[in-house]
Write a protein that holds these residues in place. Structure first.
Motif, short mmCIF file in Angstrom:
data_model
loop_
_atom_site.label_atom_id
_atom_site.label_comp_id
_atom_site.label_asym_id
_atom_site.label_seq_id
_atom_site.Cartn_x
_atom_site.Cartn_y
_atom_site.Cartn_z
N UNK A 414 1.50 8.67 -10.45
CA UNK A 414 2.08 9.25 -11.67
C UNK A 414 3.48 9.80 -11.40
N UNK A 415 3.61 10.66 -10.43
CA UNK A 415 4.91 11.19 -10.00
C UNK A 415 5.04 11.24 -8.48
N UNK A 416 3.94 11.54 -7.80
CA UNK A 416 4.01 11.85 -6.37
C UNK A 416 2.89 11.14 -5.62
N UNK A 417 3.26 10.31 -4.68
CA UNK A 417 2.28 9.64 -3.81
C UNK A 417 2.18 10.37 -2.48
N UNK A 418 1.00 10.37 -1.91
CA UNK A 418 0.81 10.94 -0.58
C UNK A 418 0.94 9.90 0.52
N UNK A 419 0.66 8.62 0.18
CA UNK A 419 0.71 7.55 1.18
C UNK A 419 1.32 6.29 0.55
N UNK A 420 1.60 5.31 1.41
CA UNK A 420 1.94 3.99 0.92
C UNK A 420 0.65 3.19 0.75
N UNK A 421 0.76 1.90 0.43
CA UNK A 421 -0.44 1.10 0.17
C UNK A 421 -1.24 0.81 1.43
N UNK A 422 -0.66 1.06 2.61
CA UNK A 422 -1.39 0.92 3.87
C UNK A 422 -1.97 2.24 4.34
N UNK A 423 -1.86 3.27 3.49
CA UNK A 423 -2.38 4.61 3.75
C UNK A 423 -1.72 5.27 4.95
#
Length: 493
Positions: A414-423
């Motif tokens: 939504x606004x803020x991710x904690x990781x990329x798609x590889x976690x």
């Protein structure tokens, strides 16, 4: 190896006040009032740097360029890198009630709001942070309702806190609100105290719910599930339980995705927090609902949606609290308050003051959708996220925190991710991991002293303990719940 029986005894003693000494300087005052009073209370902090100061009428340039006179305090000098806690009592004449906003002329920033009345005094509480040394500023009170009124100010207070003082007081509250003293006693079967028994203590779960939003991308996604379970003990569904997702056509229900997500959280003993049942935002309302007549809509949602779709009420702390008190008067009681917490640049003194006001309802408060705007860089997001999380975790009335960081299949949030798609962690994810580790007791290895005891201060939650003495070992579990008294746990080998 022989395993002997053991017993548990709980002994209550007073919690020493010197365990966590108060930080230097004035302690933050969590006092707040949300009901009108016939007379104003005394100023907090004895007025702080506004002691014996009276508001004067000052001309302020409005957004449209016009000059308007408002009551104000002239602040000749504000220190850089300083938090300021502000409060005052306000009364108006010329109208029954009006929304009053306190603003700082530097940056035209909001300091706080209150719905003031003519027959009694209302309490405004807020604050601001000054990053760099500023020129003389005005702290002024603005009528936000375009009404011709007179504003009277009393018992104003402005208390400065250095960054170090603010941080130390956060840590002080974490130590006293989120932790408890524990003493483990080890003895033999005859009750003799055992010195030198080897002790291993480990916190295995936390009392404080700390979690994040998830979506259907987590279904069958083992890397995502592993990453989530290793960190969080609470979850909320992003959109899968909203009305449009579960009843896209009238009378046709589909909970397939929600049920699969619920299976995941239950299997991992994660608390599932409920989300909104109704929401007035047309994006999240089924299209068929928008075509209902008033009577049909009333039957569908028991007037709830009708009232929300036909109003545009200014949302303030006071209006929310007033509505909640009205509901209570009609016999409707709530188990808690959920505060959406979408931030750009956080104003921590204002955030704390808002929490103080909601705390007057004496029901649990959760920060339910914490994130930082993606208009900021990732490193800045991480910095501000830490500020917000420390402020929330240290406030004594906050009972849970939920991040709004559900990862979508396209790698966006939504606004803020904690990781990329590889976690792999992004900066915000590193911040979360570091705080989760800081706010957990972890593993402690030690030995009992000459009294057969071992003491520590642990975060609230569940623990395992292993005690070993001369080849004899016993295992047990115990809980550490909130109390000002020491938790005593006894083991017999």
């Amino acid at each position: 190896m022989a395993f002997s029986s053991f017993f548990v005894a709980v002994i209550i003693l007073s919690f020493p006040s010197s365990i966590f000494p108060s930080p230097d300087g004035p302690l933050y005052d969590y006092t707040a009032y949300t009901q009108c009073k016939l007379e104003p209370e005394d100023p907090l902090y004895d007025g702080g740097i506004l002691k014996n100061e009276a508001a004067t009428m000052e001309f302020i340039t409005e957004g449209n360029g016009t000059m308007v006179s408002w009551p104000a305090f002239v602040l000749s000098s504000l220190d850089p890198s300083t938090f300021y806690s502000f409060s005052s009592w306000i009364k108006i004449s010329g109208s029954n009630s009006s929304l009053i906003t306190a603003r700082l002329s530097t940056g035209n920033s909001c300091v706080g709001t209150v719905v003031a009345r003519h027959e009694c005094w209302s309490f405004l509480k807020g604050g601001f942070y000054i990053n760099s040394k500023s020129n003389p500023s005005l702290l002024y009170f603005q009528n936000s309702d375009d009404k011709e009124i007179t504003i009277t100010i009393s018992s104003a207070s402005l208390q400065p806190f250095t960054k170090e003082q603010w941080s130390l007081q956060q840590q002080y509250k974490i130590n006293t609100e989120r932790k408890r003293a524990v003493t483990i006693h080890v003895s033999d079967k005859q009750g003799a105290r055992l010195q030198g028994a080897v002790i291993r203590v480990e916190q295995v779960s936390k009392d404080f719910p700390f979690g994040s939003a998830i979506n259907n991308y987590i279904i069958g996604n083992l890397p995502y599930q592993k990453w989530f379970v290793e960190r969080f003990n609470a979850a909320v569904f992003e959109n899968e339980l909203k009305w449009a997702a579960t009843e896209p056509k009238q009378g046709v229900y589909n909970y397939t995705l929600a049920d699969k997500m619920l299976d995941f959280v239950r299997a991992n003993q994660i608390v599932a927090r409920g989300h909104n049942i109704f929401w007035e935002d047309p994006k999240y309302i089924p299209s068929w609902v928008l075509n209902l007549t008033d009577l049909e809509l009333e039957l569908a949602v028991k007037q709830r949606i009708t009232s929300l779709m036909t109003r545009d009420v200014k949302s303030t702390v006071d209006t929310y609290i007033s509505k909640m008190r009205d509901l209570q008067r009609f016999g409707v009681y709530m188990d808690g308050i959920g505060l959406e917490s979408h931030f750009e640049v956080p104003n921590l003194p204002l955030m704390r003051a808002i929490l103080d006001k909601f705390a007057t309802l004496q029901i649990p408060i959760w920060l339910t959708e914490v994130d930082i705007a993606n208009t900021l860089g990732q490193d800045t997001q991480a910095t501000y996220l830490e500020d917000v999380l420390r402020e929330g975790f240290s406030h004594p009335s906050v009972n849970g925190i939920m991040l709004w960081s559900a990862l979508k299949q396209n790698g966006k949030c939504y606004q803020m991710c904690l990781t990329d798609t590889n976690f792999n962690n992004l900066p915000a994810g590193d911040t979360v991991d570091r705080l989760l580790k800081e706010w957990q007791t972890g593993v402690i290895n030690s030995q009992t002293d000459e009294h057969g005891t071992f003491s520590f201060y642990g975060f609230l939650g569940e623990y395992t303990v292993i005690a070993n003495f001369r080849g004899k070992t016993t295992n047990s579990t115990f809980s550490v719940s909130k109390s000002d008294e020491t938790r005593h746990f006894s083991i017999q080998i």
